[in-house]
Design a protein around this motif. Structure first.
Motif, PDB file in Angstrom:
ATOM      1  N   ARG A  42       0.825  -1.219   0.000  1.00  0.00           N
ATOM      2  CA  ARG A  42       0.000   0.000   0.000  1.00  0.00           C
ATOM      3  C   ARG A  42       0.849   1.256   0.000  1.00  0.00           C
ATOM      4  O   ARG A  42       0.528   2.223  -0.689  1.00  0.00           O
ATOM      5  N   ILE A  43       1.911   1.262   0.768  1.00  0.00           N
ATOM      6  CA  ILE A  43       2.769   2.453   0.828  1.00  0.00           C
ATOM      7  C   ILE A  43       3.446   2.717  -0.511  1.00  0.00           C
ATOM      8  O   ILE A  43       3.571   3.865  -0.935  1.00  0.00           O
ATOM      9  N   HIS A  44       3.862   1.664  -1.192  1.00  0.00           N
ATOM     10  CA  HIS A  44       4.555   1.813  -2.474  1.00  0.00           C
ATOM     11  C   HIS A  44       3.612   1.811  -3.672  1.00  0.00           C
ATOM     12  O   HIS A  44       4.024   2.179  -4.773  1.00  0.00           O
ATOM     13  N   GLY A  45       2.364   1.373  -3.475  1.00  0.00           N
ATOM     14  CA  GLY A  45       1.442   1.278  -4.602  1.00  0.00           C
ATOM     15  C   GLY A  45       1.941   0.292  -5.641  1.00  0.00           C
ATOM     16  O   GLY A  45       1.794   0.503  -6.843  1.00  0.00           O
ATOM     17  N   ALA A  46       2.540  -0.789  -5.168  1.00  0.00           N
ATOM     18  CA  ALA A  46       3.151  -1.780  -6.058  1.00  0.00           C
ATOM     19  C   ALA A  46       2.886  -3.186  -5.530  1.00  0.00           C
ATOM     20  O   ALA A  46       2.467  -3.356  -4.388  1.00  0.00           O
ATOM     21  N   VAL A  47       3.157  -4.184  -6.344  1.00  0.00           N
ATOM     22  CA  VAL A  47       2.933  -5.575  -5.973  1.00  0.00           C
ATOM     23  C   VAL A  47       3.861  -5.984  -4.833  1.00  0.00           C
ATOM     24  O   VAL A  47       3.499  -6.787  -3.987  1.00  0.00           O
ATOM     25  N   PHE A  48       5.071  -5.449  -4.811  1.00  0.00           N
ATOM     26  CA  PHE A  48       5.986  -5.629  -3.686  1.00  0.00           C
ATOM     27  C   PHE A  48       6.960  -4.456  -3.665  1.00  0.00           C
ATOM     28  O   PHE A  48       7.059  -3.704  -4.628  1.00  0.00           O
ATOM     29  N   ALA A  49       7.627  -4.279  -2.536  1.00  0.00           N
ATOM     30  CA  ALA A  49       8.600  -3.201  -2.364  1.00  0.00           C
ATOM     31  C   ALA A  49       9.967  -3.819  -2.117  1.00  0.00           C
ATOM     32  O   ALA A  49      10.083  -4.830  -1.418  1.00  0.00           O
ATOM     33  N   SER A  50      11.007  -3.203  -2.682  1.00  0.00           N
ATOM     34  CA  SER A  50      12.365  -3.737  -2.560  1.00  0.00           C
ATOM     35  C   SER A  50      13.231  -2.819  -1.714  1.00  0.00           C
ATOM     36  O   SER A  50      13.291  -1.615  -1.962  1.00  0.00           O
ATOM     37  N   PHE A  51      13.879  -3.419  -0.715  1.00  0.00           N
ATOM     38  CA  PHE A  51      14.712  -2.675   0.225  1.00  0.00           C
ATOM     39  C   PHE A  51      16.074  -3.339   0.370  1.00  0.00           C
ATOM     40  O   PHE A  51      16.184  -4.553   0.284  1.00  0.00           O
ATOM     41  N   ALA A  52      17.077  -2.529   0.643  1.00  0.00           N
ATOM     42  CA  ALA A  52      18.420  -3.018   0.948  1.00  0.00           C
ATOM     43  C   ALA A  52      18.764  -2.590   2.362  1.00  0.00           C
ATOM     44  O   ALA A  52      18.397  -1.497   2.798  1.00  0.00           O
ATOM     45  N   SER A  53      19.486  -3.447   3.073  1.00  0.00           N
ATOM     46  CA  SER A  53      19.911  -3.071   4.427  1.00  0.00           C
ATOM     47  C   SER A  53      21.404  -2.797   4.457  1.00  0.00           C
ATOM     48  O   SER A  53      22.191  -3.445   3.763  1.00  0.00           O
ATOM     49  N   VAL A  54      21.739  -1.803   5.257  1.00  0.00           N
ATOM     50  CA  VAL A  54      23.134  -1.431   5.514  1.00  0.00           C
ATOM     51  C   VAL A  54      23.214  -0.985   6.976  1.00  0.00           C
ATOM     52  O   VAL A  54      22.200  -0.611   7.569  1.00  0.00           O
ATOM     53  N   PRO A  55      24.395  -0.985   7.562  1.00  0.00           N
ATOM     54  CA  PRO A  55      24.517  -0.431   8.912  1.00  0.00           C
ATOM     55  C   PRO A  55      24.033   1.024   8.915  1.00  0.00           C
ATOM     56  O   PRO A  55      24.229   1.761   7.943  1.00  0.00           O
ATOM     57  N   ARG A  56      23.384   1.430   9.997  1.00  0.00           N
ATOM     58  CA  ARG A  56      22.819   2.790  10.046  1.00  0.00           C
ATOM     59  C   ARG A  56      23.841   3.874   9.781  1.00  0.00           C
ATOM     60  O   ARG A  56      23.540   4.869   9.142  1.00  0.00           O
ATOM     61  N   ASP A  57      25.066   3.668  10.242  1.00  0.00           N
ATOM     62  CA  ASP A  57      26.059   4.722  10.032  1.00  0.00           C
ATOM     63  C   ASP A  57      26.589   4.778   8.599  1.00  0.00           C
ATOM     64  O   ASP A  57      27.351   5.669   8.249  1.00  0.00           O
ATOM     65  N   ALA A  58      26.151   3.855   7.728  1.00  0.00           N
ATOM     66  CA  ALA A  58      26.552   3.886   6.317  1.00  0.00           C
ATOM     67  C   ALA A  58      25.648   4.780   5.480  1.00  0.00           C
ATOM     68  O   ALA A  58      25.939   5.058   4.323  1.00  0.00           O
ATOM     69  N   VAL A  59      24.531   5.244   6.058  1.00  0.00           N
ATOM     70  CA  VAL A  59      23.578   6.099   5.348  1.00  0.00           C
ATOM     71  C   VAL A  59      23.824   7.551   5.740  1.00  0.00           C
ATOM     72  O   VAL A  59      23.862   7.885   6.920  1.00  0.00           O
ATOM     73  N   ASP A  60      23.979   8.397   4.728  1.00  0.00           N
ATOM     74  CA  ASP A  60      24.196   9.827   4.968  1.00  0.00           C
ATOM     75  C   ASP A  60      23.177  10.619   4.157  1.00  0.00           C
ATOM     76  O   ASP A  60      23.129  10.491   2.930  1.00  0.00           O
ATOM     77  N   ILE A  61      22.328  11.380   4.852  1.00  0.00           N
ATOM     78  CA  ILE A  61      21.406  12.280   4.158  1.00  0.00           C
ATOM     79  C   ILE A  61      22.248  13.498   3.785  1.00  0.00           C
ATOM     80  O   ILE A  61      22.668  14.264   4.646  1.00  0.00           O
ATOM     81  N   THR A  62      22.507  13.665   2.496  1.00  0.00           N
ATOM     82  CA  THR A  62      23.423  14.715   2.038  1.00  0.00           C
ATOM     83  C   THR A  62      22.718  16.024   1.715  1.00  0.00           C
ATOM     84  O   THR A  62      23.375  17.060   1.639  1.00  0.00           O
ATOM     85  N   ALA A  63      21.417  15.977   1.518  1.00  0.00           N
ATOM     86  CA  ALA A  63      20.650  17.201   1.248  1.00  0.00           C
ATOM     87  C   ALA A  63      19.191  16.958   1.608  1.00  0.00           C
ATOM     88  O   ALA A  63      18.674  15.854   1.435  1.00  0.00           O
ATOM     89  N   GLY A  64      18.545  17.992   2.119  1.00  0.00           N
ATOM     90  CA  GLY A  64      17.110  17.962   2.326  1.00  0.00           C
ATOM     91  C   GLY A  64      16.599  17.226   3.542  1.00  0.00           C
ATOM     92  O   GLY A  64      15.440  16.828   3.581  1.00  0.00           O
ATOM     93  N   ARG A  65      17.417  17.059   4.560  1.00  0.00           N
ATOM     94  CA  ARG A  65      16.953  16.372   5.773  1.00  0.00           C
ATOM     95  C   ARG A  65      15.650  16.988   6.294  1.00  0.00           C
ATOM     96  O   ARG A  65      14.785  16.280   6.826  1.00  0.00           O
ATOM     97  N   GLU A  66      15.477  18.277   6.117  1.00  0.00           N
ATOM     98  CA  GLU A  66      14.268  18.951   6.598  1.00  0.00           C
ATOM     99  C   GLU A  66      13.006  18.511   5.844  1.00  0.00           C
ATOM    100  O   GLU A  66      11.884  18.751   6.296  1.00  0.00           O
ATOM    101  N   PHE A  67      13.154  17.850   4.706  1.00  0.00           N
ATOM    102  CA  PHE A  67      12.011  17.352   3.941  1.00  0.00           C
ATOM    103  C   PHE A  67      11.636  15.918   4.314  1.00  0.00           C
ATOM    104  O   PHE A  67      10.623  15.396   3.855  1.00  0.00           O
ATOM    105  N   LEU A  68      12.446  15.280   5.148  1.00  0.00           N
ATOM    106  CA  LEU A  68      12.211  13.896   5.550  1.00  0.00           C
ATOM    107  C   LEU A  68      11.100  13.854   6.598  1.00  0.00           C
ATOM    108  O   LEU A  68      11.163  14.519   7.622  1.00  0.00           O
ATOM    109  N   THR A  69      10.064  13.084   6.318  1.00  0.00           N
ATOM    110  CA  THR A  69       8.917  12.944   7.207  1.00  0.00           C
ATOM    111  C   THR A  69       8.809  11.503   7.677  1.00  0.00           C
ATOM    112  O   THR A  69       8.976  10.578   6.892  1.00  0.00           O
ATOM    113  N   GLU A  70       8.510  11.341   8.951  1.00  0.00           N
ATOM    114  CA  GLU A  70       8.434  10.018   9.564  1.00  0.00           C
ATOM    115  C   GLU A  70       6.998   9.540   9.666  1.00  0.00           C
ATOM    116  O   GLU A  70       6.093  10.307   9.981  1.00  0.00           O
TER     117      GLU A  70
END
Length: 154
Positions: A42-70
């Protein structure tokens, strides 16, 4: 040279549809899940959603953090979207606090760096009734019924 070893020194970049949020991933994916659960569909509006996992410290929001909604989609899971365009970018799951999941469809191209052995379809009991795997190579070791993401520490 394997894809994973090739990407060890590379950075993957991604963004939301409108470009307000940009991120980088500092390492190859440790696992890829194609989730067939009702929430992901439902969230993706698709038959399935594909995700990759990485350690949390490997992800860097480089622009637009203020646009990120939880959005708390369940007791343990928080999903992060662009508040402008609605792109689903990240998932944090309290059951696996050391990892972040990112939507592989938001990468700016390139391979997430995983090996085929860590790619899985999950929550198949929730899949749409008409979905059938077209690839006859999908075997029991790649298809897990209603299994949560791995709890591996590494």
């Amino acid at each position: 040279m394997t894809i994973t070893s090739h990407l060890m020194d590379c950075t993957l970049n991604g963004r939301c549809a409108c470009g307000s949020i940009r991120y980088s991933i500092a390492m190859p994916a440790r696992e890829i899940l194609h989730c067939h659960c009702t929430i992901c569909r439902r969230i993706h509006g698709a038959v399935f959603a594909s995700f990759a996992s990485v350690p949390r410290d490997a992800v860097d929001i480089t622009a637009g953090r203020e646009f990120l909604t939880e959005f708390a989609s369940s007791r343990d899971v928080r999903r992060y979207f662009c508040r402008t365009c609605g792109s689903h970018l990240l998932i944090e799951d309290d059951r696996t606090p050391q990892f972040t999941w990112y939507s592989v469809g938001t990468l700016d191209g390139g391979h997430p760096g995983h090996s085929e052995s860590v790619e899985r379809h999950v929550f198949l009991e929730s899949r749409v009734s008409w979905f059938r795997f077209s690839d006859p190579q999908v075997c029991a070791s790649q298809v897990l019924a209603d299994q949560p993401p791995s709890r591996a520490k590494g």
